[in-house]
Motif scaffolding. Sequence first.
Motif, PDB file in Angstrom:
ATOM      1  N   ALA A  91       1.781   7.290   3.740  1.00  0.00           N
ATOM      2  CA  ALA A  91       1.864   6.369   2.607  1.00  0.00           C
ATOM      3  C   ALA A  91       2.598   7.056   1.468  1.00  0.00           C
ATOM      4  O   ALA A  91       2.398   8.247   1.214  1.00  0.00           O
ATOM      5  CB  ALA A  91       0.464   5.956   2.155  1.00  0.00           C
ATOM      6  N   LEU A  92       3.449   6.307   0.803  1.00  0.00           N
ATOM      7  CA  LEU A  92       4.184   6.800  -0.357  1.00  0.00           C
ATOM      8  C   LEU A  92       4.067   5.715  -1.408  1.00  0.00           C
ATOM      9  O   LEU A  92       4.738   4.680  -1.308  1.00  0.00           O
ATOM     10  CB  LEU A  92       5.643   7.061   0.027  1.00  0.00           C
ATOM     11  N   THR A  93       3.207   5.933  -2.410  1.00  0.00           N
ATOM     12  CA  THR A  93       2.879   4.839  -3.307  1.00  0.00           C
ATOM     13  C   THR A  93       2.551   5.304  -4.720  1.00  0.00           C
ATOM     14  O   THR A  93       2.141   6.444  -4.921  1.00  0.00           O
ATOM     15  CB  THR A  93       1.679   4.046  -2.742  1.00  0.00           C
ATOM     16  N   ALA A  94       2.744   4.406  -5.660  1.00  0.00           N
ATOM     17  CA  ALA A  94       2.334   4.663  -7.038  1.00  0.00           C
ATOM     18  C   ALA A  94       0.844   4.390  -7.212  1.00  0.00           C
ATOM     19  O   ALA A  94       0.248   4.773  -8.214  1.00  0.00           O
ATOM     20  CB  ALA A  94       3.140   3.794  -7.998  1.00  0.00           C
ATOM     21  N   ASN A  95       0.233   3.748  -6.235  1.00  0.00           N
ATOM     22  CA  ASN A  95      -1.198   3.421  -6.294  1.00  0.00           C
ATOM     23  C   ASN A  95      -2.019   4.624  -5.841  1.00  0.00           C
ATOM     24  O   ASN A  95      -2.074   4.929  -4.668  1.00  0.00           O
ATOM     25  CB  ASN A  95      -1.515   2.232  -5.391  1.00  0.00           C
ATOM     26  N   ALA A  96      -2.664   5.278  -6.801  1.00  0.00           N
ATOM     27  CA  ALA A  96      -3.380   6.516  -6.489  1.00  0.00           C
ATOM     28  C   ALA A  96      -4.892   6.335  -6.451  1.00  0.00           C
ATOM     29  O   ALA A  96      -5.631   7.311  -6.482  1.00  0.00           O
ATOM     30  CB  ALA A  96      -3.012   7.589  -7.509  1.00  0.00           C
ATOM     31  N   PHE A  97      -5.353   5.103  -6.356  1.00  0.00           N
ATOM     32  CA  PHE A  97      -6.787   4.857  -6.342  1.00  0.00           C
ATOM     33  C   PHE A  97      -7.391   5.135  -4.974  1.00  0.00           C
ATOM     34  O   PHE A  97      -6.715   5.026  -3.949  1.00  0.00           O
ATOM     35  CB  PHE A  97      -7.079   3.402  -6.742  1.00  0.00           C
ATOM     36  N   ALA A 106      -7.101   2.991   6.889  1.00  0.00           N
ATOM     37  CA  ALA A 106      -7.626   1.913   7.738  1.00  0.00           C
ATOM     38  C   ALA A 106      -6.498   1.172   8.453  1.00  0.00           C
ATOM     39  O   ALA A 106      -6.688   0.686   9.572  1.00  0.00           O
ATOM     40  CB  ALA A 106      -8.447   0.937   6.895  1.00  0.00           C
ATOM     41  N   ALA A 107      -5.322   1.109   7.845  1.00  0.00           N
ATOM     42  CA  ALA A 107      -4.173   0.432   8.458  1.00  0.00           C
ATOM     43  C   ALA A 107      -3.513   1.290   9.534  1.00  0.00           C
ATOM     44  O   ALA A 107      -2.668   0.801  10.279  1.00  0.00           O
ATOM     45  CB  ALA A 107      -3.148   0.062   7.389  1.00  0.00           C
ATOM     46  N   GLY A 108      -3.872   2.577   9.590  1.00  0.00           N
ATOM     47  CA  GLY A 108      -3.305   3.456  10.614  1.00  0.00           C
ATOM     48  C   GLY A 108      -2.370   4.525  10.087  1.00  0.00           C
ATOM     49  O   GLY A 108      -1.703   5.214  10.866  1.00  0.00           O
ATOM     50  N   MET A 109      -2.307   4.672   8.771  1.00  0.00           N
ATOM     51  CA  MET A 109      -1.453   5.730   8.207  1.00  0.00           C
ATOM     52  C   MET A 109      -2.130   7.082   8.401  1.00  0.00           C
ATOM     53  O   MET A 109      -3.355   7.170   8.476  1.00  0.00           O
ATOM     54  CB  MET A 109      -1.162   5.450   6.738  1.00  0.00           C
ATOM     55  N   ASN A 110      -1.318   8.126   8.464  1.00  0.00           N
ATOM     56  CA  ASN A 110      -1.830   9.460   8.740  1.00  0.00           C
ATOM     57  C   ASN A 110      -2.077  10.295   7.494  1.00  0.00           C
ATOM     58  O   ASN A 110      -2.872  11.231   7.530  1.00  0.00           O
ATOM     59  CB  ASN A 110      -0.840  10.227   9.629  1.00  0.00           C
ATOM     60  N   ASP A 111      -1.373   9.999   6.410  1.00  0.00           N
ATOM     61  CA  ASP A 111      -1.517  10.799   5.195  1.00  0.00           C
ATOM     62  C   ASP A 111      -1.105   9.933   4.014  1.00  0.00           C
ATOM     63  O   ASP A 111      -0.647   8.802   4.191  1.00  0.00           O
ATOM     64  CB  ASP A 111      -0.659  12.071   5.286  1.00  0.00           C
ATOM     65  N   PHE A 112      -1.252  10.494   2.802  1.00  0.00           N
ATOM     66  CA  PHE A 112      -1.104   9.703   1.588  1.00  0.00           C
ATOM     67  C   PHE A 112      -0.426  10.552   0.516  1.00  0.00           C
ATOM     68  O   PHE A 112      -0.944  11.606   0.147  1.00  0.00           O
ATOM     69  CB  PHE A 112      -2.505   9.279   1.135  1.00  0.00           C
ATOM     70  N   LEU A 113       0.720  10.097   0.027  1.00  0.00           N
ATOM     71  CA  LEU A 113       1.440  10.770  -1.063  1.00  0.00           C
ATOM     72  C   LEU A 113       1.612   9.786  -2.210  1.00  0.00           C
ATOM     73  O   LEU A 113       1.837   8.603  -1.985  1.00  0.00           O
ATOM     74  CB  LEU A 113       2.827  11.215  -0.591  1.00  0.00           C
ATOM     75  N   PRO A 119       8.370  17.316  -4.992  1.00  0.00           N
ATOM     76  CA  PRO A 119       9.194  17.756  -3.862  1.00  0.00           C
ATOM     77  C   PRO A 119       8.499  18.737  -2.925  1.00  0.00           C
ATOM     78  O   PRO A 119       8.593  18.606  -1.702  1.00  0.00           O
ATOM     79  CB  PRO A 119      10.406  18.413  -4.532  1.00  0.00           C
ATOM     80  N   ARG A 120       7.797  19.703  -3.469  1.00  0.00           N
ATOM     81  CA  ARG A 120       7.111  20.685  -2.604  1.00  0.00           C
ATOM     82  C   ARG A 120       6.003  20.027  -1.796  1.00  0.00           C
ATOM     83  O   ARG A 120       5.831  20.318  -0.626  1.00  0.00           O
ATOM     84  CB  ARG A 120       6.551  21.833  -3.427  1.00  0.00           C
ATOM     85  N   ARG A 121       5.260  19.146  -2.440  1.00  0.00           N
ATOM     86  CA  ARG A 121       4.176  18.463  -1.722  1.00  0.00           C
ATOM     87  C   ARG A 121       4.741  17.571  -0.629  1.00  0.00           C
ATOM     88  O   ARG A 121       4.190  17.481   0.470  1.00  0.00           O
ATOM     89  CB  ARG A 121       3.325  17.650  -2.695  1.00  0.00           C
ATOM     90  N   LEU A 122       5.852  16.900  -0.911  1.00  0.00           N
ATOM     91  CA  LEU A 122       6.502  16.052   0.086  1.00  0.00           C
ATOM     92  C   LEU A 122       6.879  16.880   1.311  1.00  0.00           C
ATOM     93  O   LEU A 122       6.544  16.535   2.439  1.00  0.00           O
ATOM     94  CB  LEU A 122       7.738  15.371  -0.508  1.00  0.00           C
ATOM     95  N   VAL A 123       7.579  17.978   1.093  1.00  0.00           N
ATOM     96  CA  VAL A 123       8.033  18.819   2.202  1.00  0.00           C
ATOM     97  C   VAL A 123       6.836  19.406   2.957  1.00  0.00           C
ATOM     98  O   VAL A 123       6.808  19.399   4.188  1.00  0.00           O
ATOM     99  CB  VAL A 123       8.986  19.920   1.695  1.00  0.00           C
ATOM    100  N   ASP A 124       5.852  19.907   2.227  1.00  0.00           N
ATOM    101  CA  ASP A 124       4.667  20.480   2.886  1.00  0.00           C
ATOM    102  C   ASP A 124       3.939  19.443   3.737  1.00  0.00           C
ATOM    103  O   ASP A 124       3.505  19.726   4.849  1.00  0.00           O
ATOM    104  CB  ASP A 124       3.692  21.056   1.851  1.00  0.00           C
TER     105      ASP A 124
END
Length: 153
Positions: A91-97, A106-113, A119-124
């Motif tokens: 997930a890549l979203t402005a919604n951080a709740f 629940a939809a099947g995504m593996n991680d949340f950004l 940039p470092r967090r994205l690459v990691d």
Amino acid sequence: MNAPPDAGKPRVLVVEDNVVNQQLVLVMLSRAGFVAEVAMDGREALALLRTQRFDVVLMDLQMPVLDGLQATRELRRPDSGVLDPAVPVLALTANAFAEDRARSFAAGMNDFLTKPVDPRRLVDTLKKWLPPPPAASAGSLRAADDEDADALP
């Protein structure tokens, strides 16, 4: 015969409807040694995933036509027609709740950004979900990450 210049580089599908966000993520990915393609919405992403293999998908949650949650639920179905229903989806979203995070998983995504993207967090996070690179390209991805980390926006 020489291999194409992008051979062996991890392939990322960026599913994002905002052009500015697309460009920012594409620059980050390119500088870190990834090859990326863009889909404007979930429907376009599913069409690409039915014809091409990607190592990971960065999926915005809120998009017109087909949002990221619906698209992820669809691609996880065994009869969806995508080439790899188990492809990691981040997930890549402005919604951080917490509710957004829970709905993503629940939809099947593996991680949340969250946006704005670090940039470092994205690459990691991408590296966490990618298979280990072949020995020949492992050094180049690591070197690109080290060299360009300070230059990232």
